[in-house]
Write an enzyme that holds these catalytic residues in place. Structure first.
Site, short mmCIF file in Angstrom:
data_model
loop_
_atom_site.label_atom_id
_atom_site.label_comp_id
_atom_site.label_asym_id
_atom_site.label_seq_id
_atom_site.Cartn_x
_atom_site.Cartn_y
_atom_site.Cartn_z
N ASP A 42 -6.14 -9.99 -8.86
CA ASP A 42 -5.69 -8.80 -9.56
C ASP A 42 -4.96 -7.84 -8.64
OD1 ASP A 42 -6.74 -9.49 -12.12
OD2 ASP A 42 -8.70 -9.30 -11.21
N HIS A 82 12.55 7.62 -7.28
CA HIS A 82 12.93 7.37 -5.88
C HIS A 82 14.38 7.77 -5.61
CE1 HIS A 82 9.23 5.10 -5.09
NE2 HIS A 82 9.37 4.67 -6.33
N ASP A 108 11.43 6.58 2.42
CA ASP A 108 11.33 5.73 1.22
C ASP A 108 12.63 4.96 0.96
OD1 ASP A 108 11.12 4.76 -1.40
OD2 ASP A 108 10.81 6.73 -2.32
ZN LIG Z 1 5.20 4.01 -3.79
ZN LIG Z 2 5.09 6.68 -5.92
#
Ligand SMILES: [Zn+2]
Ligand SMILES: [Zn+2]
Length: 564
Positions: free
Chosen positions: A61, A379, A205
């Site tokens: 999982d 993002h 990110d």
């Molecule tokens: Zn993330």
């Molecule tokens: Zn996030």
């Protein structure tokens, strides 16, 4: 010193120096199980403790990072700092706490609630959780830790600023630049302040590094949803990610504007909505939310159904609505289904299946596209990533949170904004970026890898996963028949490994158990004696068809007769 990793780097179990070291235990060359470590001398900071959802299931999982390094260096751990409340950042916390003693968990706002919620499902886990705010500062021997507010698809997201004797290490968390945000602006001034004082290394990110220009503002999506709602006459069934609280708020507002009541379908959505209403992350006039009992009495144009299942998950509310197996609602012509979401890679096939069924049942379906704008990412895209780099002016750059191609693209963007190509570090999980007083190098690694967890929250051995891959793609379903002299004493009991979460699928489990009971009793009343092979030959194909009809999956079925 142990063995070597992929890049032939020696694996270090414990460092005894006062260089600054940065590495990921998860999150590089993958989306998920984010976990980054910053270490200096006798102090070690962990940033995030996420899980990853396996693309193929094989009876597992979750995937979590290998925590061996942290177990070996537990005495150095100062604390775990959480950037935001998404599962790929907090989902691993219960598993981490079982293996590693964490003195303090620092988290902010909604993440605190989500972590507590999560831990309440496990026994004996009650860590010391410290709630931080935008202006909090925590001082340690080698580090001073502060925070900068960002915008993302969940409230209370932050980047983390770690002040060291060589300059700042900045970790952006997941972010976008939203100039019309729903809950406060990014703290841009802090970013330039760090630049003035000197940023040693930026970790940023990379999820949308390959996406051009700017990510659409969440506000714009709210406007589109309002415009769409205005034109729809019948019932609206709208599906989004449960954790996207801002989106849910905007859907609620669009509904209120059109005098629609909102009803929530799906366990995870109900959980988030209740939680968010309680803590004022979602606000609505009294009486906006109604229950499943109340809604049949309302005309279609007064109803918004907010549902899980935007990824076509076979057992989520929307899929069950689509195939007609939902207990409380059937599709009627004139219904409109709005997907306020985008497909997570790998899910398109499931989603298409759901959409086809909805069309067949007579509904209209609206998905996100440049024309509809029913969804936006949380993002930063290319331009925003360049802005982050330009504001913080890092000496070194380490792209994080992305598959290799995303990290690589992000590195190119960094070079374009002026970072020295020598100072770009695309690392593997476990690879250690070391800042010594006069040099920067990546000569070592620590142990990093993937640990598989099944629905019983047990670690699963790698070899078992391989076996499962060979054996079955759809998990295993055990059915226990408790009999007295082969007379059934109670309803057969279903146990699942990797096929379904029994907790989330009570209705399906009950259906299977009833079907198994019916098959057993029919068999036994006819034969009056029990022959296992005969019974299994009757049971297995019938039950397999029954389960396939409901889930389009074919788990391995293992009957167990417990006769006393
Ligand atoms: Zn993330
Ligand atoms: Zn996030």
């Amino acid at each position: 010193m142990g063995t070597i990793n992929n890049k032939q780097l020696p694996i270090i179990e414990r460092f005894n120096d006062n260089n600054i070291k940065i590495f990921a235990l998860g999150g590089l060359d993958e989306i998920g199980k984010n976990m980054y470590v910053v270490e200096c001398d006798q102090e070690l900071i962990i940033i995030d403790a996420g899980i990853m959802f396996p693309g193929d299931n094989y009876g597992i999982d979750y995937i979590i990072p290998d925590y061996t390094y942290l177990m070996d260096n537990v005495d150095k751990i100062i604390g775990l700092f959480i950037t935001h409340g998404h599962e790929d950042h907090i989902g691993g916390i219960p598993y981490l706490l079982r293996k590693v003693s964490i003195p303090k968990i620092y988290a902010s706002g909604i993440a605190v609630g989500l972590i507590k919620n999560k831990l309440s499902e496990f026994s004996n886990l009650s860590p010391n959780i410290i709630e931080y705010h935008n202006d909090s500062v925590f001082k340690f021997q080698n580090f001073e830790i502060s925070f900068f507010k960002t915008n993302h698809s969940i409230p209370d997201s932050s980047g983390i600023a770690i002040k060291t004797n060589q300059g700042y290490i900045l970790h952006t968390g997941d972010f976008k630049f939203d100039f019309t945000p729903l809950s406060g602006h990014t703290e841009y001034a802090k970013l330039t302040k760090y630049a003035t004082e000197g940023v040693l290394c930026l970790l940023s990110d990379s999820t949308n590094a390959q996406v051009k220009k700017f990510t659409t503002s969440e506000k714009k999506i709210g406007d589109s949803i309002k415009a769409i709602f205005k034109q729809i006459k019948g019932r609206i069934i709208i599906s989004t990610f449960a954790s996207n609280v801002h989106r849910v708020q905007q859907i609620v507002e669009a509904s209120v504007e059109q005098n629609r009541k909102v009803i929530v379908f799906g366990r995870s959505m109900a959980k988030v909505v209740n939680f968010s209403l309680k803590y004022n992350y979602i606000t609505a006039p009294p009486g906006t939310f109604i229950t499943a009992k109340e809604f049949p009495h309302l005309p279609p144009e007064k109803i918004t159904i907010l549902s899980t299942g935007s990824q076509g998950e076979p057992l989520a509310a929307l899929s069950r609505i689509a195939d007609g197996s939902h207990k409380q609602i059937k599709i009627i012509p004139g219904d409109t289904i709005v997907f306020s979401s985008s497909p997570i890679p790998g899910n398109q096939e499931y989603i298409n299946r759901t959409i086809n069924k909805l069309f067949k049942a007579g509904a209209n379906v609206i998905v996100n596209s440049p024309l509809t704008d029913t969804h936006t990412s949380g993002h930063a895209s290319e331009t925003e990533l360049k802005i982050m780099l330009s504001l913080t002016k890092p000496k070194h750059f380490m792209p994080i949170h992305g598959e290799y191609a995303m990290l690589k693209r992000h590195a190119q963007l960094a070079i374009a904004t002026g970072v020295d190509p020598q100072n770009i570090h695309i690392l593997d999980n476990g690879e250690v970026l070391t800042f010594a007083p006069n040099k920067v190098f990546t000569h070592y690694a620590v142990k990093a890898g993937a640990i598989y967890v099944d629905s019983n929250n047990e670690d699963v051995d790698n070899s078992i996963i391989r076996e499962r891959k060979l054996m079955s793609d759809d998990g295993m379903l055990g059915i226990v028949f408790s009999t007295l002299n082969y007379k059934l004493m109670r309803l057969p009991n279903v146990v699942s490994r990797g096929f379904i979460y029994v907790r989330d699928s009570e209705a399906l489990v009950t259906d299977i158990e009833n079907k198994a009971k019916e098959l057993y009793e029919n068999y036994y009343s006819e034969t009056k004696k029990f022959n296992p092979n005969q019974f299994y030959n009757l049971l297995l194909p019938t039950l397999a068809d029954f389960i396939y009809e409901k889930t389009e999956r074919k788990p391995m079925i293992v009957p167990i007769i417990m006769n006393v």
